[in-house]
Design an enzyme around this catalytic site. Structure first.
Site, PDB file in Angstrom:
ATOM      1  N   ARG A 161     160.769  45.628  62.093  1.00  0.00           N
ATOM      2  CA  ARG A 161     160.616  45.489  60.651  1.00  0.00           C
ATOM      3  C   ARG A 161     159.138  45.335  60.309  1.00  0.00           C
ATOM      4  NH1 ARG A 161     162.495  39.693  58.169  1.00  0.00           N
ATOM      5  NH2 ARG A 161     161.254  38.463  59.594  1.00  0.00           N
ATOM      6  N   THR A 185     156.751  44.299  54.266  1.00  0.00           N
ATOM      7  CA  THR A 185     157.773  44.756  53.319  1.00  0.00           C
ATOM      8  C   THR A 185     159.185  44.471  53.812  1.00  0.00           C
ATOM      9  OG1 THR A 185     157.950  46.893  54.424  1.00  0.00           O
ATOM     10  CG2 THR A 185     156.300  46.698  52.678  1.00  0.00           C
ATOM     11  N   ASP A 218     162.659  33.212  64.845  1.00  0.00           N
ATOM     12  CA  ASP A 218     162.634  34.610  65.271  1.00  0.00           C
ATOM     13  C   ASP A 218     163.461  34.749  66.545  1.00  0.00           C
ATOM     14  OD1 ASP A 218     161.778  37.039  66.729  1.00  0.00           O
ATOM     15  OD2 ASP A 218     160.423  37.259  65.032  1.00  0.00           O
ATOM     16  N   ASP A 246     161.729  36.442  69.571  1.00  0.00           N
ATOM     17  CA  ASP A 246     160.737  35.560  70.194  1.00  0.00           C
ATOM     18  C   ASP A 246     161.417  34.455  71.008  1.00  0.00           C
ATOM     19  OD1 ASP A 246     158.521  36.879  69.300  1.00  0.00           O
ATOM     20  OD2 ASP A 246     158.145  35.550  67.594  1.00  0.00           O
TER      21      ASP A 246
HETATM   22  N1  URA Z   1     164.884  38.181  62.306  1.00  0.00           N
HETATM   23  C1  URA Z   1     164.844  37.011  62.982  1.00  0.00           C
HETATM   24  O1  URA Z   1     164.699  37.004  64.209  1.00  0.00           O
HETATM   25  N2  URA Z   1     164.986  35.863  62.305  1.00  0.00           N
HETATM   26  C2  URA Z   1     165.156  35.829  60.963  1.00  0.00           C
HETATM   27  O2  URA Z   1     165.276  34.749  60.399  1.00  0.00           O
HETATM   28  C3  URA Z   1     165.182  37.055  60.278  1.00  0.00           C
HETATM   29  C4  URA Z   1     165.056  38.212  60.974  1.00  0.00           C
END
Ligand code: URA
Length: 206
Positions: free
Chosen positions: A102, A106, A197, A200
């Site tokens: 992503r 945006t 995330d 991560d």
């Molecule tokens: N992707 C993620 O890993 N965490 C989020 O909160 C949104 C998208």
């Protein structure tokens, strides 16, 4: 649009471990896999079965087999954290990959890799753990539909109302199975309260 929240006590227990910021990468990975078993079980709970005759060591009886093939599609990167559990439960499943990143400004999906098996007659399980804006999942649905998929279920860990709304507008027939529907998104399009995330935390890249 059908949204199923898996409120099984084990699912909610695992989700709490994932949400907890003190959970380190090894436990996060293990727990994501455990939760995935429960989510995939729910995502296949309505599959049709074919009857087939078998013989137990004692006598002939009727058994069942799955009525259609299964395709699992992992959306990079976080979807990889659910693949092992999915193919453990569904060893005959074929696996596709949808690489989308992503745009941090945006939140729009940017495609960089796709590889799909045939899927026209299959139940397609799209593994997209964080349904945030819905952009990546809607994009993945478009990709699999362009390959003939018609029976699609999205397997999500945490979903935001914004992402569900986008799916309702763009792919209303796709079923969503999730462990939670959270409050919303912050200004960086992260789900709140969420779990941070997912990529991560799975891969230790933070
Ligand atoms: N992707 C993620 O890993 N965490 C989020 O909160 C949104 C998208």
């Amino acid at each position: 649009m059908s949204v199923t929240v898996v409120d099984h006590p084990l699912a909610q227990h695992y989700l709490t471990i994932l949400r907890d910021r003190s959970t380190g990468t090894p436990l996060f990975r293990e727990t994501a896999r455990r939760l995935a078993y429960l989510l995939v079980a729910e995502a296949t709970s309505d599959l049709a079965l074919h009857e087939k005759p078998i013989e137990t060591p004692l006598e002939p009886t009727m058994g069942t087999s799955l009525g259609k093939p299964i395709v699992v599609v992992a959306v990079f990167r976080a979807g990889l954290g659910l693949v092992d559990a999915a193919i453990d439960l569904l060893p005959n499943a074929r696996v596709g990959y949808a690489g989308v990143q992503r745009n941090e400004e945006t939140a729009e999906p940017m495609e960089y890799y796709t590889k799909f098996p045939p899927m026209a007659d299959a139940r397609v399980l799209i593994l997209e753990p964080m349904l945030a804006t819905g952009g990546s999942l809607a994009w993945a649905c478009e990709q699999v539909k362009s390959k003939g998929a018609v029976d699609i279920t999205a397997v999500c860990v945490v979903s935001a109302p914004d992402g569900i709304k986008v799916m309702e507008e763009r792919h209303p027939e796709v079923r969503i199975v999730t462990a939670a529907v959270d409050r919303g998104l912050n200004e960086r399009f992260y789900i709140e309260p969420g779990l941070g995330d997912m990529g991560d935390r799975l891969f230790g890249t933070a």
